[in-house]
Design an enzyme around this catalytic site. Structure first.
Site, PDB file in Angstrom:
ATOM      1  N   LYS A  13     -29.153  37.699   7.082  1.00  9.02           N
ATOM      2  CA  LYS A  13     -29.578  38.693   6.078  1.00  9.02           C
ATOM      3  C   LYS A  13     -30.875  38.283   5.366  1.00  9.02           C
ATOM      4  CE  LYS A  13     -26.402  37.049   2.466  1.00  9.02           C
ATOM      5  NZ  LYS A  13     -25.822  35.937   3.229  1.00  9.02           N
ATOM      6  N   ARG A  88     -22.714  38.129  -5.592  1.00  8.16           N
ATOM      7  CA  ARG A  88     -21.828  37.449  -4.637  1.00  8.16           C
ATOM      8  C   ARG A  88     -20.354  37.772  -4.890  1.00  8.16           C
ATOM      9  NH1 ARG A  88     -24.069  32.885  -1.778  1.00  8.16           N
ATOM     10  NH2 ARG A  88     -26.183  32.452  -2.449  1.00  8.16           N
ATOM     11  N   ARG A 127     -28.022  24.972  15.147  1.00  9.58           N
ATOM     12  CA  ARG A 127     -29.270  24.748  14.397  1.00  9.58           C
ATOM     13  C   ARG A 127     -29.605  23.261  14.361  1.00  9.58           C
ATOM     14  NH1 ARG A 127     -28.586  28.070   8.737  1.00  9.58           N
ATOM     15  NH2 ARG A 127     -28.755  30.182   9.519  1.00  9.58           N
ATOM     16  N   ARG A 160     -27.677  19.456  10.342  1.00 11.48           N
ATOM     17  CA  ARG A 160     -27.424  19.244   8.914  1.00 11.48           C
ATOM     18  C   ARG A 160     -25.938  19.387   8.600  1.00 11.48           C
ATOM     19  NH1 ARG A 160     -32.269  23.003   6.733  1.00 11.48           N
ATOM     20  NH2 ARG A 160     -30.945  24.476   7.820  1.00 11.48           N
ATOM     21  N   ARG A 171     -17.459  27.554   4.303  1.00 13.75           N
ATOM     22  CA  ARG A 171     -18.342  28.541   3.665  1.00 13.75           C
ATOM     23  C   ARG A 171     -17.896  29.963   3.998  1.00 13.75           C
ATOM     24  NH1 ARG A 171     -24.242  26.991   5.366  1.00 13.75           N
ATOM     25  NH2 ARG A 171     -24.815  28.666   3.932  1.00 13.75           N
TER      26      ARG A 171
END
Length: 214
Positions: A13, A88, A127, A160, A171
């Protein structure tokens, strides 16, 4: 054109928000940027936010909303803005709706970039980041020329902590619990629009432009 971007962490997003901002010439507003700018400039709101952040506490919804409204009031938001990372939670969304109502405004679009959890875990665990220069890569979609070596500066690239599958799952759990209810909230306000975030990025953007208009 007042737009809220919704979607799970890693749904893309933020990337779409930047492209929307560029095409329609409206500011891309992320709460992280607002916090940093106010703290750096030593504003009254920034000092209040810093006091919470220094203690490792979350900045209260009301103060976050005040910071967002302060940003929205600036001249460059006259044609609209794209909100990324706020609201949020339902209380934040209600605070924003009420604050906008007071100045005779309302959000026009809430765009949900919809991506299944499984895709997000695969996407994020692929990633790789260079801790030296900040360049980011993906082992499938955007690999380095030499495995594990940053194209830009030659330092090592790493997975990471934030992108490890177990962290991503945590998350996502928080997202489903706290943020996903916003989808129903904005659906009830008749401003929710959903796009398929599993498509290539350019196709997702084309779908968003079809919603917002040329």
């Amino acid at each position: 054109m007042k737009i809220i971007m919704l979607g799970a962490p890693g749904a893309g997003k933020g990337t779409q928000a930047k492209q929307i901002a560029a095409k329609y010439e409206i500011p891309h507003i992320s709460t992280g940027d607002i916090f940093r700018a106010n703290i750096k400039n030593g504003t009254e709101l920034g000092k209040k936010a810093k006091a919470y952040m220094d203690q490792g506490a979350l900045v209260p919804d009301e103060l976050t909303c005040d910071l967002v409204m302060d940003r929205i009031a600036q001249d460059d938001c006259a044609k609209g803005f794209v909100l990324d990372g706020f609201p949020r939670t339902i209380p934040q969304a209600e605070a924003l709706t009420n604050a906008l109502n007071k100045i005779g405004q309302a959000m026009e679009y809430a765009i949900d970039v919809d991506v299944p959890d499984e895709n997000i875990v695969n996407r994020m665990s692929g990633r790789r980041a260079c801790l030296n220069c900040g360049a980011t890569y993906h082992i499938v979609f955007n690999p380095t020329k030499e495995e594990g070596v940053c194209d830009a500066c030659g330092n090592q690239t790493v997975l990471r902590e934030d992108d490890k599958p177990e962290t991503v799952q945590k998350r996502l759990s928080v997202y489903h619990e706290q943020t996903q209810p916003l989808i129903n909230y904005y659906k009830e306000q008749n401003i929710l629009r959903t796009v398929d975030g599993t498509k290539p990025m350019d196709d997702v953007f084309s779908d968003i432009v079809a919603i917002l208009g040329e």
